[in-house]
Design a protein around this motif. Structure first.
Motif, PDB file in Angstrom:
ATOM      1  N   LEU A  79     -36.132 -80.611 -15.166  1.00  0.00           N
ATOM      2  CA  LEU A  79     -34.832 -81.176 -15.527  1.00  0.00           C
ATOM      3  C   LEU A  79     -33.975 -80.133 -16.244  1.00  0.00           C
ATOM      4  O   LEU A  79     -32.791 -79.967 -15.940  1.00  0.00           O
ATOM      5  N   THR A  80     -34.615 -79.405 -17.188  1.00  0.00           N
ATOM      6  CA  THR A  80     -33.873 -78.391 -17.953  1.00  0.00           C
ATOM      7  C   THR A  80     -33.319 -77.319 -17.021  1.00  0.00           C
ATOM      8  O   THR A  80     -32.150 -76.932 -17.119  1.00  0.00           O
ATOM      9  N   ASN A  81     -34.184 -76.845 -16.083  1.00  0.00           N
ATOM     10  CA  ASN A  81     -33.722 -75.817 -15.135  1.00  0.00           C
ATOM     11  C   ASN A  81     -32.524 -76.311 -14.343  1.00  0.00           C
ATOM     12  O   ASN A  81     -31.533 -75.602 -14.163  1.00  0.00           O
ATOM     13  N   SER A  82     -32.667 -77.572 -13.875  1.00  0.00           N
ATOM     14  CA  SER A  82     -31.591 -78.125 -13.059  1.00  0.00           C
ATOM     15  C   SER A  82     -30.310 -78.251 -13.865  1.00  0.00           C
ATOM     16  O   SER A  82     -29.223 -77.917 -13.398  1.00  0.00           O
ATOM     17  N   VAL A  83     -30.464 -78.735 -15.133  1.00  0.00           N
ATOM     18  CA  VAL A  83     -29.283 -78.888 -15.987  1.00  0.00           C
ATOM     19  C   VAL A  83     -28.630 -77.525 -16.220  1.00  0.00           C
ATOM     20  O   VAL A  83     -27.402 -77.390 -16.163  1.00  0.00           O
ATOM     21  N   GLU A  84     -29.479 -76.499 -16.418  1.00  0.00           N
ATOM     22  CA  GLU A  84     -28.936 -75.144 -16.623  1.00  0.00           C
ATOM     23  C   GLU A  84     -28.133 -74.709 -15.412  1.00  0.00           C
ATOM     24  O   GLU A  84     -27.024 -74.190 -15.529  1.00  0.00           O
ATOM     25  N   LYS A  85     -28.720 -74.955 -14.212  1.00  0.00           N
ATOM     26  CA  LYS A  85     -28.025 -74.535 -12.991  1.00  0.00           C
ATOM     27  C   LYS A  85     -26.731 -75.314 -12.811  1.00  0.00           C
ATOM     28  O   LYS A  85     -25.727 -74.766 -12.375  1.00  0.00           O
ATOM     29  N   ILE A  86     -26.794 -76.619 -13.172  1.00  0.00           N
ATOM     30  CA  ILE A  86     -25.580 -77.440 -13.073  1.00  0.00           C
ATOM     31  C   ILE A  86     -24.508 -76.891 -14.007  1.00  0.00           C
ATOM     32  O   ILE A  86     -23.337 -76.772 -13.649  1.00  0.00           O
TER      33      ILE A  86
END
Ligand code: ADP
Length: 617
Positions: free
Chosen positions: A325-332
């Motif tokens: 989730l954190t990785n995805s949020v970072e990419k977002i």
């Protein structure tokens, strides 16, 4: 600390503390239980042994009684004491033979006179005539029935001596002394370890002449201790010392003769004054507790290991999903809205992942819509900007291009008027006047247009003292003000960041309008200012003719004038320019008015204008 480490740490801390506590409590409980049952066991053994000893002693005393009360022994001894005839002693000897049954527990039987001389010895004839006056058993036997033990040097065996006075007609005739096998009563005690494990033993002790306590029984862990090994009667660490004081109890804080901590039970044999101790080494009692302790430790370690693994697996699942989730949020956050996470489970985390995916797809959809709208808006802005530029260009060109033919018209009309003034009839003069007036109006319009199109060029924001501007304007209108009865009030006006010339124009225009659009004898104009957080709000109010509410917006549109235009001069561009000036200062302009009462114009000037910047639009 990372979440994963935190979870592992917290779970382990809680579970290990709980386990350690439980283990510790069970260890203590078990230890206590073991201790209590061991104490109970030795206490029971002590009671049984005391009973056995008492029974044996009673048995001995019974035998002693039977012998000492034999009439033939008493009578013959009495007679011998009166007349020491050997015959009497032989009679006693014969009688003793019947008392000492073969295979009995008596080793020997002695008859002594009151001085301690051996008159008769049943078995060991060599003792006849010996002096026993210092013999402890004899001395006691003079007074009462007694039992004592004694080391027989001759054949290195232990014996017990029973002694009693022989009394006839209340007169002491002699002492009877029976030597019996000690094993019967004591050795069996010292060698009986039934129910006492590897370290337990039963010890009997008695006071010696020197006041020390000597052990009567053989000791399990010390050779040749019987009747040799002594302890101090005041040594409170030794259970035997307590037993000798007559204390019958159990102890957990004593040590044995080789200084090992023991659990002990003590008894006192009243008839003989002996102390009895049953003890067992604490190390042996707690050996089973240690075994239990080892099992508990193993159990504890296994549980800790299992909880580490379980916590690791759990936290790994949790943190893996969170990491995703954190990785995805970072990419977002970097702008990649196509990011989605894998839904790995059906639990709360899975639900969170699903919700996250729904959220991102909604976000992506909205973002696409906004992007589309934005591009349309940009197109619109570009289009509007272009239209505005075209309009400005049109104003500019038209104002300049129109000025030229207007000048020609005006000069030719003037020429016409001058040269043919006398030849023209009234109609022609009226036409010429009309053309002159129209040309003048046209000129005014063109000048206003030029002024309007020029606004926004060479703007310079700096500190502008509004009070000074107003005094300057009032000075400009001095003449007009002198002729009319005009009152202009202002005070405490601020110094603002603005373009000096534009602010001048703004106030001048509003004040001019207030003066112009008034039908009163006394014109009152009030100028005030309120300081807000992010702007200054000015108010210019008059007691003029007022404006109907339906025209409130219309008057700011270029060249828009109201019905009253016939009475008042003007082109209808003044307020349009005012609006543009206010907008350049990031403000708004609006009005409140009541027909026939007066009008108040409000406008704001932003506080966030940068003094150094120059706006060229
Ligand atoms: P002009 O004064 O040249 O007509 P303006 O743009 O300054 O043009 O004003 C537009 C119209 O607004 C005016 O024609 C007038 O009818 C009305 N107006 C402006 N100021 C006032 C005022 N203080 N009182 C009443 N009417 C006003």
């Amino acid at each position: 600390m990372k979440i994963k480490s935190k979870i592992i740490f917290v779970v382990l801390l809680v579970s290990i503390s709980a386990l350690v506590l439980i283990t510790f409590i069970s260890y203590l409980t078990t230890k206590k239980y073991m201790e209590e049952s061991a104490l109970k066991n030795i206490d029971v053994i002590a009671t049984i042994q005391k009973k056995r000893i008492n029974e044996s002693i009673n048995d001995y005393f019974e035998k002693l009684y039977l012998v000492k009360t034999r009439l033939s022994i008493i009578n013959n001894l009495t007679n011998y004491n009166i007349k020491p005839d050997r015959q009497y002693l032989d009679n006693i000897s014969k009688n003793m033979q019947t008392a000492l049954k073969p295979g009995g527990s008596f080793k020997n039987l002695l008859i002594l006179d009151t001085k301690g001389k051996v008159l008769l010895s049943a078995y060991d004839k060599s003792l006849t005539g010996s002096d026993f006056s210092n013999n402890e058993a004899f001395i006691r036997g003079l007074r009462q029935e007694s039992i004592d033990n004694f080391f027989n040097n001759k054949n290195k065996t232990y014996s017990v001596y029973l002694s009693a006075p022989i009394i006839n007609n209340n007169k002491l005739q002699g002492v009877i002394l029976i030597e019996s096998y000690l094993e019967d009563i004591i050795l069996s005690l010292g060698n009986d370890y039934t129910g006492l494990g590897e370290s337990g033993e039963i010890i009997l002790g008695k006071y010696q002449n020197d006041g020390k306590i000597v052990v009567l029984t053989p000791l399990r862990f010390m050779k040749n201790a019987q009747l040799n090994f002594t302890i101090n009667k005041n040594d409170k660490t030794k259970p035997l010392a307590e037993a000798m004081k007559g204390i019958e109890s159990v102890f957990t804080d004593k040590i044995n003769y080789i200084n090992k901590p023991v659990l002990s039970a003590t008894r006192y044999i009243e008839k003989t004054g002996w102390g009895l101790v049953v003890n067992v080494n604490q190390s042996e009692v707690y050996q089973s507790v240690r075994h239990f302790e080892y099992i508990l430790l193993m159990l504890l370690l296994s549980i800790i290991l299992l909880s580490v693994i379980a916590t690791y697996i759990l936290s790994d699942e949790l943190t893996h999903s969170l990491k995703q989730l954190t990785n995805s949020v970072e990419k977002i956050s970097e702008g990649d809205l196509t990011q989605r996470v894998n839904v790995l489970s059906n639990n709360e985390i899975g639900y969170l992942s699903k919700t996250f995916n729904t959220m991102t797809s909604n976000l992506e959809k909205t973002f696409n819509e906004i992007t589309e709208l934005n591009s349309e808006l940009n197109k619109e802005i570009i289009y509007r900007k272009k239209a505005e530029e075209d309009l400005e260009r049109f104003f500019h060109i038209s104002s300049h291009d129109l000025q030229e033919p207007l000048r020609s018209i005006t000069s030719y009309i003037n020429l016409l008027e001058r040269r043919y003034k006398n030849k023209l009839d009234d109609n022609a003069k009226f036409y010429i006047d009309t053309v002159v007036a129209a040309s003048k109006r046209m000129k005014d319009l063109i000048n206003d247009l030029v002024a309007y199109s020029g606004i926004g060029n060479n703007i310079e924001f700096r500190n502008v003292d509004v009070s000074i501007i107003l005094s300057y304007i009032l000075n400009e209108h001095k003449e007009k003000l002198d002729t009319k009865s005009i009152q202009i009030n202002y005070s405490n006006l601020p110094i603002i960041t603005a373009d000096h010339d534009l602010i001048c124009y703004l106030f001048e225009n509003l004040i001019s309008n207030s003066i112009k659009y008034s039908n009163k004898q006394n014109i009152n104009i009030d100028i005030t200012c309120v300081e807000n957080i992010d702007n200054y709000e000015f108010k210019v109010s008059d007691n003029g003719i007022g404006i109907e509410e339906k025209y409130f917006n219309k008057i700011f549109v270029i060249f828009q004038r109201l019905e009253s235009k016939e009475h008042y001069e003007g082109t209808g561009i003044g307020l349009t320019i005012c609006k543009k000036i206010v907008e350049i200062h990031k403000g708004k302009i609006w009005l409140e008015s009541k027909l026939g009462t007066g009008t108040s114009f409000y406008f704001t000037i932003s506080k966030s204008l940068d003094k150094t910047s120059e706006i060229n639009e």
